[in-house]
Design an enzyme around this catalytic site. Structure first.
Site, mmCIF file in Angstrom:
data_model
loop_
_atom_site.group_PDB
_atom_site.id
_atom_site.type_symbol
_atom_site.label_atom_id
_atom_site.label_comp_id
_atom_site.label_asym_id
_atom_site.label_seq_id
_atom_site.Cartn_x
_atom_site.Cartn_y
_atom_site.Cartn_z
ATOM 1 N N ARG A 148 3.975 65.137 -9.672
ATOM 2 C CA ARG A 148 3.023 64.181 -10.221
ATOM 3 C C ARG A 148 3.104 62.908 -9.375
ATOM 4 N NH1 ARG A 148 6.084 66.446 -14.342
ATOM 5 N NH2 ARG A 148 4.926 67.646 -15.908
ATOM 6 N N HIS A 242 -3.947 65.269 -8.994
ATOM 7 C CA HIS A 242 -3.747 66.466 -9.805
ATOM 8 C C HIS A 242 -4.394 67.690 -9.166
ATOM 9 C CE1 HIS A 242 -1.355 65.424 -13.203
ATOM 10 N NE2 HIS A 242 -1.720 66.504 -13.851
ATOM 11 N N ARG A 245 -1.735 69.051 -7.102
ATOM 12 C CA ARG A 245 -0.736 69.700 -7.960
ATOM 13 C C ARG A 245 -1.246 71.066 -8.425
ATOM 14 N NH1 ARG A 245 3.718 68.726 -11.386
ATOM 15 N NH2 ARG A 245 3.446 69.287 -13.578
ATOM 16 N N HIS A 268 7.231 72.053 -16.012
ATOM 17 C CA HIS A 268 6.616 72.354 -17.298
ATOM 18 C C HIS A 268 7.681 72.820 -18.285
ATOM 19 C CE1 HIS A 268 2.380 73.195 -15.454
ATOM 20 N NE2 HIS A 268 2.582 71.926 -15.698
ATOM 21 N N TYR A 277 -2.991 78.407 -15.109
ATOM 22 C CA TYR A 277 -3.442 78.664 -13.746
ATOM 23 C C TYR A 277 -3.804 80.126 -13.514
ATOM 24 C CZ TYR A 277 -1.479 74.070 -12.766
ATOM 25 O OH TYR A 277 -1.210 72.728 -12.770
#
Length: 302
Positions: A148, A242, A245, A268, A277
């Site tokens: 991040r 993002h 990412r 996560h 994803y």
């Protein structure tokens, strides 16, 4: 119409007593005026005539019109709030909206960028300049690690283990994780540390931040956003931190990476966050399976 009068007093209540923003009040006005217009066509103009099935029918009309789940969910919230107000004012005997269910929000798969397009973005900084060399190192690290932005700008020099090709990241909730940087990321960070950072730091031995701004202080989140936007505009891409990412995770999964390993690298806590994803990589995974599994091409049984 009595319902119109109740709507006016409700909006005044939101504005004066609940201190709701003007934009929110306008949103409620639009949603509820539409509902009241529908009820008027049914001959319903008084609050005590309002029943649960009228509200359900109204939401069904919105679905038939092709309104999005997000719009219907917002209308449902507006109706619930208005009906609670009617109960509070004793304009109705019971809350007709108490059983209304809002549709689940449509979850769109994360937006990603192809690896070839990211190569173009990574090559945009002018690495003959100190700032350009810093920018190349930052972009390489971000794409290679899936950090991040807040994690990226929080990195100190000591968090990068060039000899191991890893970085130590302090994520949300104070959880530490080791994340691979890869050979390209390691090479660019090594060059940045050797050539550009000493000049940006202006011989200040006290500054521990890995990535510095032109004043020799830690680069901010806003500073990185501006930097990325500049290169995205120059390359003709629509890219956010993002996006990098998301692309990091999707590209790993597309090439057969274990989803638990990707979950760990992203930091996560819940597996469901990483599983978001999968819809973007399923076609690629099927292709990998067909190409590599010994039974993928076996004949079907009749």
């Amino acid at each position: 119409m009595e319902l119109d009068n109740w709507l006016r007093t409700y909006l005044a209540y939101l504005s004066d007593e609940r201190r709701v923003s003007r934009n929110t009040v306008q949103s409620y006005l639009g949603d509820l005026s539409d509902m009241i217009g529908y009820l008027e066509k049914l001959g319903i103009d008084r609050s005590n005539e309002l029943k649960a099935h009228h509200l359900t029918a109204y939401l069904n009309v919105l679905r038939q019109e092709g309104r999005s789940n997000a719009t219907i969910a917002r209308r449902t919230v507006s109706i619930r709030s208005f009906c609670k107000y009617l109960v509070l004012q004793r304009a109705v005997d019971y809350d007709p909206a108490i059983l209304l269910e809002a549709p689940k929000a449509e979850k769109k798969p994360p937006r990603t960028v192809r690896a070839s397009e990211l190569d173009k973005l990574l090559e945009m900084p002018d690495t003959s300049e100190d700032i350009g060399l810093r920018d190349r190192a930052m972009l390489e690290v971000l794409y290679a690690s899936g950090l991040r932005v807040s994690e990226l700008v929080s990195l100190d020099v000591e968090h990068i283990r060039l000899d191991m090709g890893f970085l130590l990241c302090l994520g949300t909730g104070g959880r530490e994780r080791m994340v691979p940087v890869g050979s390209a990321g390691t090479a660019w960070v090594s060059r940045y540390l050797e050539v550009a950072r000493p000049r940006l730091a202006r011989d200040d031995k006290r500054e521990s931040a890995l990535f510095l701004n032109h004043l020799g202080a830690r680069l901010s989140r806003q500073g990185f956003w501006k930097t990325l936007k500049k290169y995205a505009d120059q390359s003709g891409l629509v890219v956010t931190p993002h996006t990098l990412r998301h692309s990091f995770a999707s590209h790993l999964l597309e090439n057969g990476a274990d989803i638990r390993a990707v979950q760990e690298m992203l930091g996560h806590v819940a597996p469901a966050s990483t599983q978001a994803y999968l819809p973007t990589v399923k076609p690629k995974l099927m292709e990998i399976h067909e190409r590599n599994h010994p039974r993928a091409g076996a004949k079907r049984i009749d």
